[in-house]
Structures are given as C-alpha cells and as structure tokens.
Design an enzyme around this catalytic site. Structure first.
Site, PDB file in Angstrom:
ATOM      1  N   ARG A 176      -5.642  -2.040   8.994  1.00 17.67           N
ATOM      2  CA  ARG A 176      -5.648  -3.502   8.848  1.00 17.67           C
ATOM      3  C   ARG A 176      -5.879  -4.154  10.202  1.00 17.67           C
ATOM      4  O   ARG A 176      -6.974  -4.085  10.717  1.00 17.67           O
ATOM      5  CB  ARG A 176      -4.350  -3.986   8.197  1.00 17.67           C
ATOM      6  CG  ARG A 176      -4.529  -5.302   7.450  1.00 17.67           C
ATOM      7  CD  ARG A 176      -3.221  -5.808   6.903  1.00 17.67           C
ATOM      8  NE  ARG A 176      -2.674  -4.943   5.879  1.00 17.67           N
ATOM      9  CZ  ARG A 176      -2.879  -5.093   4.574  1.00 17.67           C
ATOM     10  NH1 ARG A 176      -3.637  -6.071   4.149  1.00 17.67           N
ATOM     11  NH2 ARG A 176      -2.341  -4.270   3.706  1.00 17.67           N
ATOM     12  N   ASP A 199      -0.156   2.341   8.449  1.00 18.85           N
ATOM     13  CA  ASP A 199      -0.684   1.571   9.590  1.00 18.85           C
ATOM     14  C   ASP A 199       0.157   1.655  10.871  1.00 18.85           C
ATOM     15  O   ASP A 199      -0.329   1.344  11.949  1.00 18.85           O
ATOM     16  CB  ASP A 199      -0.817   0.087   9.207  1.00 18.85           C
ATOM     17  CG  ASP A 199      -1.817  -0.124   8.091  1.00 18.85           C
ATOM     18  OD1 ASP A 199      -2.564   0.809   7.763  1.00 18.85           O
ATOM     19  OD2 ASP A 199      -1.848  -1.242   7.533  1.00 18.85           O
ATOM     20  N   GLY A 242       0.837  -1.210   0.000  1.00 19.74           N
ATOM     21  CA  GLY A 242       0.000   0.000   0.000  1.00 19.74           C
ATOM     22  C   GLY A 242       0.864   1.248   0.000  1.00 19.74           C
ATOM     23  O   GLY A 242       1.820   1.329   0.765  1.00 19.74           O
ATOM     24  N   ASP A 293       2.369  -0.404  11.836  1.00 19.94           N
ATOM     25  CA  ASP A 293       2.319  -1.742  12.443  1.00 19.94           C
ATOM     26  C   ASP A 293       3.612  -2.534  12.259  1.00 19.94           C
ATOM     27  O   ASP A 293       3.601  -3.760  12.194  1.00 19.94           O
ATOM     28  CB  ASP A 293       1.133  -2.534  11.857  1.00 19.94           C
ATOM     29  CG  ASP A 293       1.245  -2.699  10.347  1.00 19.94           C
ATOM     30  OD1 ASP A 293       2.086  -2.022   9.727  1.00 19.94           O
ATOM     31  OD2 ASP A 293       0.483  -3.506   9.793  1.00 19.94           O
ATOM     32  N   ASP A 344       4.951  -4.839   6.104  1.00 25.05           N
ATOM     33  CA  ASP A 344       5.493  -6.154   6.477  1.00 25.05           C
ATOM     34  C   ASP A 344       5.435  -7.174   5.341  1.00 25.05           C
ATOM     35  O   ASP A 344       6.289  -8.052   5.251  1.00 25.05           O
ATOM     36  CB  ASP A 344       4.885  -6.677   7.780  1.00 25.05           C
ATOM     37  CG  ASP A 344       3.435  -7.070   7.627  1.00 25.05           C
ATOM     38  OD1 ASP A 344       2.773  -6.551   6.701  1.00 25.05           O
ATOM     39  OD2 ASP A 344       2.970  -7.892   8.426  1.00 25.05           O
ATOM     40  N   THR A 352       4.255   2.664   5.546  1.00 25.79           N
ATOM     41  CA  THR A 352       2.847   2.251   5.609  1.00 25.79           C
ATOM     42  C   THR A 352       2.110   3.202   6.553  1.00 25.79           C
ATOM     43  O   THR A 352       2.690   3.615   7.571  1.00 25.79           O
ATOM     44  CB  THR A 352       2.678   0.805   6.125  1.00 25.79           C
ATOM     45  OG1 THR A 352       1.305   0.605   6.519  1.00 25.79           O
ATOM     46  CG2 THR A 352       3.539   0.463   7.328  1.00 25.79           C
ATOM     47  N   ARG A 386       0.991  -5.008  -5.148  1.00 32.48           N
ATOM     48  CA  ARG A 386       1.105  -6.188  -4.277  1.00 32.48           C
ATOM     49  C   ARG A 386       1.326  -7.348  -5.246  1.00 32.48           C
ATOM     50  O   ARG A 386       0.406  -7.752  -5.943  1.00 32.48           O
ATOM     51  CB  ARG A 386      -0.159  -6.386  -3.454  1.00 32.48           C
ATOM     52  CG  ARG A 386      -0.508  -5.163  -2.570  1.00 32.48           C
ATOM     53  CD  ARG A 386      -1.571  -5.520  -1.547  1.00 32.48           C
ATOM     54  NE  ARG A 386      -2.196  -4.348  -0.947  1.00 32.48           N
ATOM     55  CZ  ARG A 386      -1.731  -3.702   0.119  1.00 32.48           C
ATOM     56  NH1 ARG A 386      -0.625  -4.073   0.689  1.00 32.48           N
ATOM     57  NH2 ARG A 386      -2.395  -2.663   0.601  1.00 32.48           N
TER      58      ARG A 386
HETATM   59  O1  F6P Z   1      -1.549  -1.322   4.718  1.00 33.78           O
HETATM   60  C1  F6P Z   1      -2.112  -0.118   4.360  1.00 33.78           C
HETATM   61  C2  F6P Z   1      -3.592  -0.267   4.099  1.00 33.78           C
HETATM   62  O2  F6P Z   1      -4.098   0.988   3.701  1.00 33.78           O
HETATM   63  C3  F6P Z   1      -4.399  -0.834   5.260  1.00 33.78           C
HETATM   64  O3  F6P Z   1      -4.678   0.139   6.237  1.00 33.78           O
HETATM   65  C4  F6P Z   1      -5.602  -1.368   4.541  1.00 33.78           C
HETATM   66  O4  F6P Z   1      -6.180  -2.430   5.281  1.00 33.78           O
HETATM   67  C5  F6P Z   1      -5.032  -1.867   3.246  1.00 33.78           C
HETATM   68  O5  F6P Z   1      -3.815  -1.183   3.051  1.00 33.78           O
HETATM   69  C6  F6P Z   1      -5.910  -1.662   2.044  1.00 33.78           C
HETATM   70  O6  F6P Z   1      -5.286  -2.224   0.942  1.00 33.78           O
HETATM   71  P1  F6P Z   1      -5.752  -1.988  -0.573  1.00 33.78           P
HETATM   72  O7  F6P Z   1      -5.429  -0.581  -0.951  1.00 33.78           O
HETATM   73  O8  F6P Z   1      -4.959  -2.972  -1.351  1.00 33.78           O
HETATM   74  O9  F6P Z   1      -7.229  -2.215  -0.598  1.00 33.78           O
END
Ligand code: F6P
Length: 328
Positions: A176, A132, A15, A134, A107, A130, A76
């Site tokens: 997340r 998050d 992300g 985390d 991660d 990120t 991803r």
């Molecule tokens: O890891 C960052 C994040 O924005 C999380 O907070 C969220 O759960 C996820 O990515 C969303 O991913 P995507 O943009 O692939 O839907």
C-alpha cells in the site's frame, strides 16, 4: 484485581495475512487455558453486525497453525463505518453476553476499533495482522515475514529468466503506502534498484542508475517497485519510459499481486502470532483495553491503539544504504 471478563470474541478484518489462523488459535487456546468462553466472529466487522458467531473450543482450532488465510474469513466492512452499523454490532455483542473483543488486522481495523470503543466503551485489544508491516508500535506485523519469503522466492525465479535473456524486469510488490516489503525483499533478492514510497527516486535518476549498472558489466537487472511508489504507481507507464530511454535492455513487467498474501505462514509468523494471541488474552484479563499487542525488541508489549496509527511509515536509513552498497 480479579477480572470480570468471562467471554471473549475474536475476529479477523481487512486484508488477510499468513499467520492469522495461528493468532486465532492462540486466542482460543488461551481462553480455554483460563476457563473463558471464546466466540469466533465470521467476516470481520461485517459478521459482528450480523451476529455471525460460532463458539470455539480448544479443539475447534486444531490443524490450522500451518494454514494461510483466515478460517474466520475477513472483510473490509462498509457497515461498520456507519454509526448504525456499529450500534448493531454492539447489540449483537451484548445479546451474546460477550465481554471483550480481540480484533486481528491492520490500521483500518484499529481505526474501527477506536471509534467503537469511544462510542460504547467496550474492551477491545488489537493484534497487528497485515503483510504490509505498516503499524507503529510493533517491530513486525503478523504475515510480513511470510510475504517477504514469498516475494524473494518469486524474484529468484524471475532472475533466472531475466539473466537467460539479458532482460530488465520491473517487479511490483504490495505494501500500500509502505516500502517495507520492497526494501527488505529487494535486498534479500539482490535487486539492482528498489523503488519505495518513502523515497522518491524519480524516473531520470532510475534510468541513469540502470545505465551505470549496464556499463559496469551487468547483463540483466531486477527493479523492485513498491505499489505505492510515486513513479512506480503506473508500472506499465514506467516500463514504457524505460524502453524509450534505455535501448540496451528489453524491459518486462511482473506484478506479483495477491500471491504475496497466501501460503503457509513461516515459523517466525507462527511464533509471533502465538505470542501475540496469548498476550491479547493476558492483557484483557489484566484490565487493559484499547491497546494493540505488538513486539518490540523481541518482547511482547501493549501500545495505545492511537499510538499504533500515528505518523508516516518509517524506513530505516541504514537499509537504504545497505541496498545502495550491495547493488553496486
Ligand atoms: O493491506 C494489505 C494489502 O495486501 C496491501 O498490500 C494492498 O495494497 C491491499 O491490501 C490490497 O487490498 P485488496 O485485497 O482489498 O485488493
């Protein structure tokens, strides 16, 4: 020890997060400073597999410190999860005479880097990018501070309308499985309740607490709900339950979603990204590999990749206490 590293590649993966551009800029300019070649890899590990590379010099990264997202783009990658994909990525790095890699991401990005390093013994340094927050081994991740400010600004606006109509708002925020965004933005925005995955409040306790708030004279309420929270996962179901059990309030839902990932990075994130980017190149030149560069007590540190992944997310108990006290 004189380093043998002459050419470094940099990529962003997972992300996107505000400040990733500032981190790329710092890596590129640090390479220029040390007379090293720098290669930008487009679309994270996906572009690594395909050899989607571009030479970057100090001027290639002008005017990006203030821009959200990542100009190298992110992905991803499913391909990098396969042995064949990683072997192809290694071939591309070797063909381009690249000696080391800086990966900026969360991660998932680091997990990929660990496996790649195990298989090919290739020098990699990671930067935590990120929203998050985390990642273990660093107090802050690149993008988190900006996301917090975005969330607080949004909730301030929601509060205006909640207050005007005496309504209750459930506001879903990202993270997340981590409650960092929810707890800090919740305190900062003066939320009445904050639901985080690290602490399961339960629907009944939430309703009882909202009833108490109402009796104490509050005419509107903001409940910040982390997307990974046990009862908040189905936020529309939770709103329905509240409507059935708390008749005094009209209950509305706002899902903030991806606006939390965009926007110009805060000054804090720009400085953090710049420090970590410079730290990544320093670490590689010092012979370090398989580490993440983080920030602990405002000092740049290197942490074993494996350490950065260990364990569940921790929320400071003191933050929970502060949220409880200040929302009374
Ligand atoms: O890891 C960052 C994040 O924005 C999380 O907070 C969220 O759960 C996820 O990515 C969303 O991913 P995507 O943009 O692939 O839907």
């Amino acid at each position: 020890m004189k380093s043998t590293i002459k050419k470094i590649a940099v990529l962003t993966s997972g992300g996107d997060a505000p400040g990733m551009n500032a981190a790329i800029r710092a890596v590129v300019r640090s390479c220029a400073y040390h007379n090293l070649e720098c290669i930008g890899v487009y679309r994270g590990y996906e572009g690594l597999i395909e050899g989607d590379f571009k030479e970057l010099d100090a001027r290639s990264v002008k005017n990006i410190i203030n821009r959200g997202g990542t100009f190298l783009k992110s992905a991803r990658s499913d391909g990098f999860r396969t042995k064949e994909g990683r072997a192809e990525a290694y071939k591309q790095l070797k063909n381009a005479n690249i000696d080391a890699l800086v990966t900026i991401g969360g991660d998932g990005t680091f997990k990929g880097a660990i496996v790649f390093n195990e298989e090919f013994d290739f020098p990699i340094v990671g930067l935590p990018g990120t929203i998050d927050n985390d990642i273990n081994g660093t107090d802050f991740t690149i993008g988190y501070d900006t996301a917090l400010n975005t969330v607080v600004e949004a909730i301030d606006k929601i509060r205006d309308t909640a207050n005007s109509h005496n309504r209750l708002f459930l506001v879903e925020v990202m993270g997340r499985d981590a409650g960092d965004i929810a707890i800090n933005a919740g305190i900062g925005a003066g939320a009445e309740e904050i639901l985080i995955p690290e602490q399961n409040m339960g629907r009944d306790r939430l309703v009882a607490s909202l009833k108490r708030s109402k009796l104490s004279g509050k005419s509107s309420s903001i409940v910040v709900v982390s997307e990974g929270d046990q009862i908040g996962k189905n936020i529309f179901g939770l709103a329905e339950y509240i409507r059935e059990n708390l008749e005094d309030y009209e209950c509305k839902v706002t899902v903030l979603g991806h606006i939390q990932r965009g926007g110009a990075p805060s000054c804090y994130d720009r400085v953090l990204a710049s420090r970590l980017g410079v730290g990544a190149v320093d670490a590689l030149l010092n012979g370090e590999r398989d580490v993440m560069i983080g920030i602990v007590h405002n000092k740049v540190v290197s942490v074993d990749f494996v350490e950065s992944l260990k364990g569940a997310n921790n929320i400071d108990e003191d933050l929970i206490r502060v949220a409880d006290i200040t929302s009374i």
